[in-house]
Design a protein around this motif. Structure first.
Motif, PDB file in Angstrom:
ATOM      1  N   LYS A   1      32.732  93.435  -1.374  1.00 52.25           N
ATOM      2  CA  LYS A   1      34.123  93.892  -1.075  1.00 52.25           C
ATOM      3  C   LYS A   1      34.589  95.084  -0.623  1.00 52.25           C
ATOM      4  O   LYS A   1      35.340  95.160  -0.186  1.00 52.25           O
ATOM      5  CB  LYS A   1      34.457  93.724  -2.693  1.00 52.25           C
ATOM      6  CG  LYS A   1      34.039  93.244  -3.785  1.00 52.25           C
ATOM      7  CD  LYS A   1      35.442  93.687  -5.448  1.00 52.25           C
ATOM      8  CE  LYS A   1      35.506  92.194  -6.168  1.00 52.25           C
ATOM      9  NZ  LYS A   1      36.104  92.614  -7.321  1.00 52.25           N
TER      10      LYS A   1
ATOM     11  N   ASN B   1      36.555  93.196   4.234  1.00 53.46           N
ATOM     12  CA  ASN B   1      38.067  92.267   4.491  1.00 53.46           C
ATOM     13  C   ASN B   1      38.584  91.508   5.238  1.00 53.46           C
ATOM     14  O   ASN B   1      38.281  92.226   6.383  1.00 53.46           O
ATOM     15  CB  ASN B   1      39.290  93.265   4.078  1.00 53.46           C
ATOM     16  CG  ASN B   1      40.607  92.152   3.440  1.00 53.46           C
ATOM     17  OD1 ASN B   1      40.248  91.157   3.127  1.00 53.46           O
ATOM     18  ND2 ASN B   1      41.693  92.645   3.303  1.00 53.46           N
TER      19      ASN B   1
ATOM     20  N   GLU C   1      39.679  88.314   5.025  1.00 59.05           N
ATOM     21  CA  GLU C   1      40.789  87.382   4.796  1.00 59.05           C
ATOM     22  C   GLU C   1      41.763  87.061   5.944  1.00 59.05           C
ATOM     23  O   GLU C   1      42.192  88.366   6.423  1.00 59.05           O
ATOM     24  CB  GLU C   1      41.723  87.479   3.184  1.00 59.05           C
ATOM     25  CG  GLU C   1      40.923  87.541   2.490  1.00 59.05           C
ATOM     26  CD  GLU C   1      40.020  86.155   1.801  1.00 59.05           C
ATOM     27  OE1 GLU C   1      40.167  85.032   2.588  1.00 59.05           O
ATOM     28  OE2 GLU C   1      39.041  86.492   2.047  1.00 59.05           O
TER      29      GLU C   1
END
Length: 136
Positions: A130, A133, A135
């Motif tokens: 995590k 990122n 995305e």
């Protein structure tokens, strides 16, 4: 449209553990970024080609209503040439086929880029979890 949220305890603890970014990791991140930019440009070009194909289809449909002995102004580059209806329909057909080929090529490129991006995502999320990122 950024959403803000509080980190859970596990996320806070994981954030405290910094993972060293190696040269090969940075190269993968950079490659992902370049692929993403290339994906966006191809998507934009694909939209343009689809619009062009739609316009050619509309023109073809309009010419079906014309008389066979009509002279049609046909644009080539920046100039218009007056051609007979059958010749204009033939030229439109070949232009439509060319645009369809270009669309197919762009869709294939886009699929390859997305596949490569997915592979990079898997590798980078496996390494960073995590902490990164990707995305789009």
């Amino acid at each position: 449209m950024l959403s803000r949220r509080m980190l859970s305890k596990e996320d806070e603890e994981a954030a405290g553990e910094e993972i060293e970014v190696r040269r090969e990791d940075q190269d993968k991140i950079n490659k992902f970024s370049r692929l993403h930019q290339h994906e966006l440009s191809i998507e934009e070009e694909l939209k343009t080609k689809n619009k062009e194909k739609e316009e050619l289809d509309d023109i073809t449909n309009e010419l079906e209503l014309a008389d066979d002995d009509d002279i049609i102004p046909y644009k080539v580059g920046d100039a218009f040439f007056h051609v007979p209806l059958p010749q204009a329909q033939e030229m439109l057909g070949s232009s439509g086929a060319k645009v369809e080929e270009e669309i197919s090529g762009l869709e294939e490129k886009l699929a390859n880029i997305r596949q490569e991006m997915m592979q990079l995502k898997v590798e980078l999320y496996a390494r960073f979890g995590k902490s990164i990122n990707l995305e789009t």
